[in-house]
Design a protein around this motif. Sequence first.
Motif, short mmCIF file in Angstrom:
data_model
loop_
_atom_site.label_atom_id
_atom_site.label_comp_id
_atom_site.label_asym_id
_atom_site.label_seq_id
_atom_site.Cartn_x
_atom_site.Cartn_y
_atom_site.Cartn_z
N PHE A 54 49.83 47.34 90.38
CA PHE A 54 50.00 46.47 91.40
C PHE A 54 49.78 47.26 92.90
N ALA A 110 59.06 45.64 92.74
CA ALA A 110 57.68 45.48 92.14
C ALA A 110 56.79 44.16 92.77
N GLY A 111 57.14 44.37 94.02
CA GLY A 111 56.27 43.33 94.83
C GLY A 111 56.93 41.84 94.52
N MET A 112 58.03 41.90 94.17
CA MET A 112 58.57 40.74 93.61
C MET A 112 58.92 39.68 94.55
N THR A 113 58.62 38.54 94.48
CA THR A 113 58.88 37.35 95.56
C THR A 113 59.98 36.77 95.17
N ARG A 118 64.64 32.57 90.36
CA ARG A 118 64.95 34.17 90.03
C ARG A 118 66.29 34.24 90.64
N GLN A 157 48.42 36.67 86.57
CA GLN A 157 49.50 37.83 85.80
C GLN A 157 50.41 36.92 85.37
N GLY A 159 53.87 35.50 84.32
CA GLY A 159 55.20 35.33 84.95
C GLY A 159 55.34 35.59 86.55
N THR A 160 54.11 35.67 87.20
CA THR A 160 54.14 35.72 88.51
C THR A 160 54.36 34.50 89.24
N ASP A 204 48.37 38.19 94.46
CA ASP A 204 49.00 38.64 95.57
C ASP A 204 47.79 39.26 96.45
N TYR A 230 58.94 39.37 99.83
CA TYR A 230 59.22 40.45 98.59
C TYR A 230 60.55 40.88 98.91
N1 GLN Z 1 54.81 38.61 94.08
C1 GLN Z 1 54.69 38.39 92.60
C2 GLN Z 1 55.42 37.53 92.07
O1 GLN Z 1 56.71 37.89 92.53
C3 GLN Z 1 53.75 39.06 91.92
C4 GLN Z 1 54.38 40.31 91.64
C5 GLN Z 1 53.59 41.41 90.82
O2 GLN Z 1 52.94 40.98 89.97
N2 GLN Z 1 54.12 42.64 90.49
O3 GLN Z 1 55.62 36.87 91.08
#
Ligand code: GLN
Length: 269
Positions: A54, A110-113, A118, A157, A159-160, A204, A230
């Motif tokens: 990513f 992980a660039g997690m939204t 969640r 991807q 689960g994103t 993303d 994020y």
């Molecule tokens: N931002 C996206 C999400 O949280 C994708 C994150 C990722 O693929 N690492 O679902």
Amino acid sequence: MKKILTALLAGTMALTMLAGCGSKPAENNGAQGDANNNAAASGETLRMGTNATFPPYEFYGDNGTDIVGIDADIAKAIADKLGMTLEIVDQDFDSLPAALEAGSIDIAAAGMTVTPDRQTQMDFSESYATGVQVVIVPENSDIKSIDDLTGKLIGVQQGTTGDIYCAADPADGGYGEDAVRRFNSGPLAVEALKNGQVDCVVIDQEPAKNYVAANAGLSILDTEFAVEDYAIGIKKGNTELLDKVNSALQELKADGTIDQIIGTYIKAE
Ligand code: GLN
């Protein structure tokens, strides 16, 4: 628009997580087998779970062994502030919530939204960056805007938020389960796009720019799909670590470190 998306994400996440249960883990799913270690952040090591496909948030650097990127650098700066050693665990993105819960990682960076669903599974730090969902298409595609996605096969991807958004019911603003093909990583989705197995990829923005730069014949639609925050995921109820991470983040924002790290990897256009 963000409000609508947030509501949508809230309604569809449970379904997507269920669908994700049957997925094959990546080859190097280093988080497994350590589930009994619940000493989250009580020792010297801060274990960060991520999915290193990513860029520019997490990817393998030039030596092919070190995971680098915005999240890796921010987590390292946080670990330094807390007097801990950072250890990075590379695993499937959709396995991160369970890894936090099992205690095999301390933080998910992980660039997690941040999504309402969640938030029922994990706690989130304050946000450190903005994410944008975009659409990658082949340069000759008849998809010219988001309005043209109906009836198309969409690569995501697993689960994103791109997955969650696109697989949602058309009545809820998505395109339905049948419209979506799920892949374990962004690069695999982009590979499928190049092979003509899907018509577009929703993912993303910053990783999308990297994938498009690395693959001839692809472009990104001008219209943005959704704007998101994020943040760092932490095991639900671990307020001690959450508070420490938030304090560190606040200091790193105030002294310009976060901006500097982001600026290292994302050049102003
Ligand atoms: N931002 C996206 C999400 O949280 C994708 C994150 C990722 O693929 N690492 O679902």
